[in-house]
Scaffold this motif. Structure first.
Motif, PDB file in Angstrom:
ATOM      1  N   ASP A  13       0.254   0.627  46.267  1.00 12.48           N
ATOM      2  CA  ASP A  13       1.651   0.882  45.906  1.00 12.48           C
ATOM      3  C   ASP A  13       2.430  -0.365  45.521  1.00 12.48           C
ATOM      4  O   ASP A  13       3.198  -0.351  44.554  1.00 12.48           O
ATOM      5  N   MET A  62       4.288  -1.064  41.941  1.00 17.23           N
ATOM      6  CA  MET A  62       5.700  -1.407  41.766  1.00 17.23           C
ATOM      7  C   MET A  62       5.865  -2.554  40.774  1.00 17.23           C
ATOM      8  O   MET A  62       6.805  -2.569  39.978  1.00 17.23           O
ATOM      9  N   SER A 116       7.400  -1.413  37.112  1.00 15.15           N
ATOM     10  CA  SER A 116       8.850  -1.633  37.057  1.00 15.15           C
ATOM     11  C   SER A 116       9.260  -3.104  37.108  1.00 15.15           C
ATOM     12  O   SER A 116      10.018  -3.566  36.267  1.00 15.15           O
ATOM     13  N   VAL A 170      11.490  -4.035  50.405  1.00 14.80           N
ATOM     14  CA  VAL A 170      10.939  -3.175  49.358  1.00 14.80           C
ATOM     15  C   VAL A 170      10.605  -1.807  49.964  1.00 14.80           C
ATOM     16  O   VAL A 170      10.404  -1.683  51.175  1.00 14.80           O
ATOM     17  N   TYR A 178      13.764  -6.211  42.013  1.00 15.75           N
ATOM     18  CA  TYR A 178      13.458  -5.258  43.088  1.00 15.75           C
ATOM     19  C   TYR A 178      14.690  -4.481  43.564  1.00 15.75           C
ATOM     20  O   TYR A 178      14.558  -3.600  44.418  1.00 15.75           O
ATOM     21  N   PHE A 216      14.945   0.136  39.096  1.00 15.59           N
ATOM     22  CA  PHE A 216      13.888   0.106  40.110  1.00 15.59           C
ATOM     23  C   PHE A 216      14.170   1.123  41.214  1.00 15.59           C
ATOM     24  O   PHE A 216      13.256   1.819  41.684  1.00 15.59           O
ATOM     25  N   ALA A 264      11.680   4.052  42.158  1.00 12.00           N
ATOM     26  CA  ALA A 264      11.051   4.088  43.477  1.00 12.00           C
ATOM     27  C   ALA A 264      11.313   5.400  44.201  1.00 12.00           C
ATOM     28  O   ALA A 264      10.413   5.957  44.851  1.00 12.00           O
TER      29      ALA A 264
END
Length: 285
Positions: free
Chosen positions: A54, A58, A62, A122, A260, A265, A269
């Protein structure tokens, strides 16, 4: 040779792990061909290290596009353990890593004498207790085998989870974030704890009654969080992006933080990583 170059032997071993068929002569050739390397202060390239799964997704889906729009070249390096990413970061082989929670980062940095800093949370898949040979918490039995992570910080995390489930009690005089299997004070079911590398836990389920699995490895193994029999409730173990402490005020680090935490993002997410714990600063998103 290793004095001249800022490449980490451990970082190279990480590459070997990912390419197990690399022959020794080729490795030696690669070692002798490495250029003298230093951090580019203009920072045209950002090298990000993550564990497989994962956190790597990310970046590629992104974070990398965001940073490339700002003019950076972004390189992703994926690791399969929890040691090499911090050593690679400390020695300059990568610029940023994303794979660990703050208690682990602080413990690892203190034990190894590293100067690393957490910069932003995150989205993080929660650690959970998953079925093995038994498929329900009510099927707890005497002498059952429960697989847990072997690295100290995540083992403590797993023990806290098992205490929350009610299967064991830890010594109240021990810092729970540093607890080990030797700090179990009460174990009424006679649980046998099986310590394994975190990446091996998803595959261990056929051999044990239950397994405590880190969120990233559950996700990368196709295990749905909704299958968890119990998921940790705490925010203590949400993961962070980390950099070298000497770099934390540099412009490229702010750009990584922005990547992030951008609206794009966040939207990505929430859709892509349903069931994850999101950064506390996102609570109004």
């Amino acid at each position: 040779m290793f004095v001249k170059h800022r490449w980490s032997v451990l970082f190279l071993l990480g590459v070997i792990v990912r390419r197990p068929l690399l022959k020794l002569p080729l490795l030696l050739l690669a070692l002798t061909a490495l250029p003298s390397w230093a951090i580019d202060h203009d920072k045209q390239e950002i090298v990000i290290g993550t564990t497989v799964g994962d956190f790597a997704d990310m970046v590629t889906e992104s974070v990398q596009p965001y940073l490339e729009q700002l003019g950076y070249k972004v390189k992703l390096v994926e690791f399969t353990d929890y040691v090499i990413p911090n050593m690679a970061l400390a020695e300059g082989a990568i610029d940023v890593n994303c794979f660990q929670h703050k208690p682990y980062l602080e413990s690892f940095s203190q034990d190894r004498g590293l100067e690393l800093s957490a910069i932003t949370q995150v989205p993080t898949g929660p650690m959970g207790l998953y079925a093995g040979k038994q498929d329900a918490l009510a099927k707890v039995k005497k002498g059952m085998r429960v697989a847990i992570p072997s690295d100290p910080t995540n083992q403590a995390r797993a023990l806290i989870l098992l205490e929350d489930v009610g299967w064991l009690t830890l010594n109240p005089n021990v810092d729970p974030l540093r607890a080990s299997e030797f700090d179990v004070q009460e174990n009424p079911h006679g649980i046998k704890l099986v310590s394994l590398e975190a990446a091996q836990l998803p595959r261990s389920r056929q051999d044990v009654d239950f397994a405590v699995i880190n969120g990233n490895y559950a996700a990368s193994s196709g295990i749905a969080f909704s299958d968890g029999l119990f998921l940790e409730p705490s925010y203590d173990f949400i993961n962070w992006v980390a950099v070298r402490s000497a770099d934390k005020d540099r412009p490229f680090v702010q750009d990584v933080m922005d990547a992030y935490n951008s609206d794009d993002f966040k939207d990505y997410a929430v859709k892509r990583f349903e069931g994850y714990k999101y950064p506390e600063s996102w609570e109004h998103h």
